[in-house]
Motif scaffolding. Structure first.
Motif, mmCIF file in Angstrom:
data_model
loop_
_atom_site.group_PDB
_atom_site.id
_atom_site.type_symbol
_atom_site.label_atom_id
_atom_site.label_comp_id
_atom_site.label_asym_id
_atom_site.label_seq_id
_atom_site.Cartn_x
_atom_site.Cartn_y
_atom_site.Cartn_z
ATOM 1 N N UNK A 90 0.836 -1.200 0.000
ATOM 2 C CA UNK A 90 0.000 0.000 0.000
ATOM 3 C C UNK A 90 0.876 1.258 0.000
ATOM 4 N N UNK A 91 1.985 1.210 0.734
ATOM 5 C CA UNK A 91 2.908 2.344 0.753
ATOM 6 C C UNK A 91 3.487 2.581 -0.639
ATOM 7 N N UNK A 92 3.913 1.494 -1.294
ATOM 8 C CA UNK A 92 4.437 1.619 -2.659
ATOM 9 C C UNK A 92 3.382 2.201 -3.594
ATOM 10 N N UNK A 93 2.145 1.759 -3.416
ATOM 11 C CA UNK A 93 1.057 2.211 -4.279
ATOM 12 C C UNK A 93 0.819 3.709 -4.154
ATOM 13 N N UNK A 94 0.743 4.179 -2.910
ATOM 14 C CA UNK A 94 0.482 5.614 -2.715
ATOM 15 C C UNK A 94 1.681 6.464 -3.116
ATOM 16 N N UNK A 95 2.884 5.907 -2.979
ATOM 17 C CA UNK A 95 4.067 6.643 -3.439
ATOM 18 C C UNK A 95 4.088 6.738 -4.968
ATOM 19 N N UNK A 96 3.653 5.676 -5.624
ATOM 20 C CA UNK A 96 3.678 5.655 -7.092
ATOM 21 C C UNK A 96 2.583 6.540 -7.682
ATOM 22 N N UNK A 97 1.432 6.596 -7.005
ATOM 23 C CA UNK A 97 0.307 7.399 -7.497
ATOM 24 C C UNK A 97 -0.106 8.425 -6.438
ATOM 25 N N UNK A 98 0.728 9.446 -6.199
ATOM 26 C CA UNK A 98 0.391 10.420 -5.164
ATOM 27 C C UNK A 98 -0.722 11.389 -5.559
ATOM 28 N N UNK A 99 -0.985 11.512 -6.871
ATOM 29 C CA UNK A 99 -1.998 12.462 -7.348
ATOM 30 C C UNK A 99 -2.524 12.006 -8.705
ATOM 31 N N UNK A 100 -3.497 12.755 -9.210
ATOM 32 C CA UNK A 100 -4.102 12.409 -10.495
ATOM 33 C C UNK A 100 -3.117 12.545 -11.653
ATOM 34 N N UNK A 101 -2.178 13.479 -11.545
ATOM 35 C CA UNK A 101 -1.249 13.707 -12.646
ATOM 36 C C UNK A 101 -0.344 12.498 -12.876
ATOM 37 N N UNK A 102 0.192 11.939 -11.796
ATOM 38 C CA UNK A 102 1.066 10.770 -11.963
ATOM 39 C C UNK A 102 0.268 9.555 -12.435
ATOM 40 N N UNK A 103 -0.965 9.419 -11.949
ATOM 41 C CA UNK A 103 -1.804 8.303 -12.387
ATOM 42 C C UNK A 103 -2.176 8.457 -13.860
ATOM 43 N N UNK A 104 -2.488 9.672 -14.275
ATOM 44 C CA UNK A 104 -2.819 9.898 -15.688
ATOM 45 C C UNK A 104 -1.634 9.563 -16.582
ATOM 46 N N UNK A 105 -0.438 9.970 -16.177
ATOM 47 C CA UNK A 105 0.767 9.672 -16.960
ATOM 48 C C UNK A 105 0.975 8.161 -17.079
ATOM 49 N N UNK A 156 -6.702 4.048 -10.624
ATOM 50 C CA UNK A 156 -5.511 3.225 -10.412
ATOM 51 C C UNK A 156 -5.628 2.432 -9.106
ATOM 52 N N UNK A 157 -6.142 3.073 -8.050
ATOM 53 C CA UNK A 157 -6.318 2.383 -6.775
ATOM 54 C C UNK A 157 -7.331 1.246 -6.908
ATOM 55 N N UNK A 158 -8.420 1.488 -7.631
ATOM 56 C CA UNK A 158 -9.438 0.454 -7.816
ATOM 57 C C UNK A 158 -8.873 -0.738 -8.580
ATOM 58 N N UNK A 159 -8.064 -0.481 -9.591
ATOM 59 C CA UNK A 159 -7.436 -1.569 -10.350
ATOM 60 C C UNK A 159 -6.521 -2.384 -9.438
ATOM 61 N N UNK A 160 -5.756 -1.698 -8.608
ATOM 62 C CA UNK A 160 -4.872 -2.393 -7.662
ATOM 63 C C UNK A 160 -5.678 -3.285 -6.727
ATOM 64 N N UNK A 161 -6.770 -2.775 -6.195
ATOM 65 C CA UNK A 161 -7.562 -3.519 -5.218
ATOM 66 C C UNK A 161 -8.162 -4.769 -5.855
ATOM 67 N N UNK A 162 -8.741 -4.641 -7.049
ATOM 68 C CA UNK A 162 -9.332 -5.801 -7.689
ATOM 69 C C UNK A 162 -8.275 -6.788 -8.176
ATOM 70 N N UNK A 163 -7.087 -6.290 -8.475
ATOM 71 C CA UNK A 163 -6.008 -7.163 -8.939
ATOM 72 C C UNK A 163 -5.444 -8.005 -7.813
ATOM 73 N N UNK A 164 -5.242 -7.415 -6.655
ATOM 74 C CA UNK A 164 -4.508 -8.081 -5.583
ATOM 75 C C UNK A 164 -5.388 -8.894 -4.636
#
Length: 322
Positions: free
Chosen positions: A17-32, A92-100
């Motif tokens: 979860x820490x890695x996830x929030x670090x990787x996607x801290x905001x909408x801009x990084x998730x969009x990229x 991105x968070x929803x995809x992570x949750x359903x994936x894991x």
């Protein structure tokens, strides 16, 4: 001293979860990340596939403009996220949750974890499941083929829900699947019947002519134009040399643990997408977590699932539950 084997798929690189929030801290990084996943070789028009694309920083939601068809678009355009007002980070968070969560995730949990309404979470989950839906593969084999029935016991249903048509599979939905032993991949789908025409057609569509097919003794497989070996479950025989169906039965066990422990009841109307969820998650398990997520992001391309289409016309909005 012999080295111990790691547990499960220990060779995969997971994501906390820490890695996830670090990787996607905001909408801009998730969009990229969505842009990179959808267009790894450069942005293409979501309408006409042209590479002649210009960035348009002035539009609030459509950052790209196609010089060929002269339309604006975003990475959401013509995907299951089309017209969604939910931010990229939440997607991105929803995809992570359903994936894991290998046994599935209820819409109630998803709405709490992502911070959207339950109705929105339910729609998001079905859109992600649609991203898992792909064309049927063709396996070289050997493969295992089997069918199962998904649903609750008639004896546990309210009186007005009982069909009063006997026991066994009554009131349940039939699902057929094949598992390729060479790749460990599964292909499964709900079917209307478990007769010879249906089951053999399913197997023929998903196997090469030279594939060996392992089944139980169900008569529906008699005459299958493939090299077939069967085990006789009716007399307690579950393994006969290479002949067994334990691999596909293991997949059924996971599906039913998800049904019983996570979803509790399923709509027959939406069953195909739930099957696609368990199939897709199973087939992607050897990948690192971020690769599993990227595969879903790529699978969103060219698919849409509007809420109106999801619930359907008024007469089908209370579908039969199994």
């Amino acid at each position: 001293m012999a080295r111990r084997k790691g547990p499960g798929k220990h060779y995969r690189k997971g994501m906390s979860i820490i890695d996830l929030t670090d990787r996607f801290p905001n909408d801009e990084t998730a969009e990229a990340w969505f842009v990179e996943s959808r267009w790894p070789n450069g942005i293409r028009c979501a309408h006409c596939e042209s590479e002649n694309v210009a960035e348009n920083g002035n539009h609030p939601t459509m950052p790209y403009h196609c010089r060929a068809c002269r339309k604006f678009f975003s990475v959401k355009t013509n995907t299951v996220m089309h017209s969604s007002k939910v931010g990229y980070r939440k997607w991105a968070l929803a995809i992570y949750i359903l994936t894991t969560n290998i046994k599935g995730t209820s819409s109630m949990k998803l709405h709490r974890d992502v911070g959207v309404s339950q109705k929105t979470a339910w729609h998001m989950a079905h859109r992600i499941r649609k991203a898992w839906q792909t064309d049927a593969p063709v396996f070289a084999g050997p493969v295992e083929s089997d069918e199962t029935f998904v649903g609750g016991l008639e004896s546990n249903k309210h009186a007005d829900k009982k069909l009063n048509a006997g026991r066994g599979p009554v009131g349940k939905a039939a699902v057929v699947g094949v598992k390729d032993r060479a790749t460990n991949k599964v292909s499964a789908a709900p079917v209307e019947a478990t007769d010879a025409r249906t089951l053999q057609g399913f197997v023929l569509d998903r196997t090469e002519a030279a594939a060996t097919v392992y089944t139980d003794e169900a008569r529906a497989y008699d005459g299958l134009p493939r090299l077939r070996q069967a085990v006789k479950h009716s007399i307690g025989e579950y393994v006969d040399g290479q002949a067994h169906t334990q691999g596909i039965e293991s997949f059924w066990a996971m599906l039913k643990r998800g049904y019983q422990g996570t979803y509790h009841k399923l709509s027959e109307k939406h069953l195909a997408r739930y099957i696609a969820e368990f199939e897709g998650r199973h087939n992607q398990r050897p990948l690192d977590t971020i690769e599993q997520m990227s595969a879903i992001a790529r699978g969103m391309d060219g698919k849409r699932l509007r809420y109106e289409d999801l619930i359907g016309p008024a007469e089908t909005r209370q579908p039969r539950m199994i």
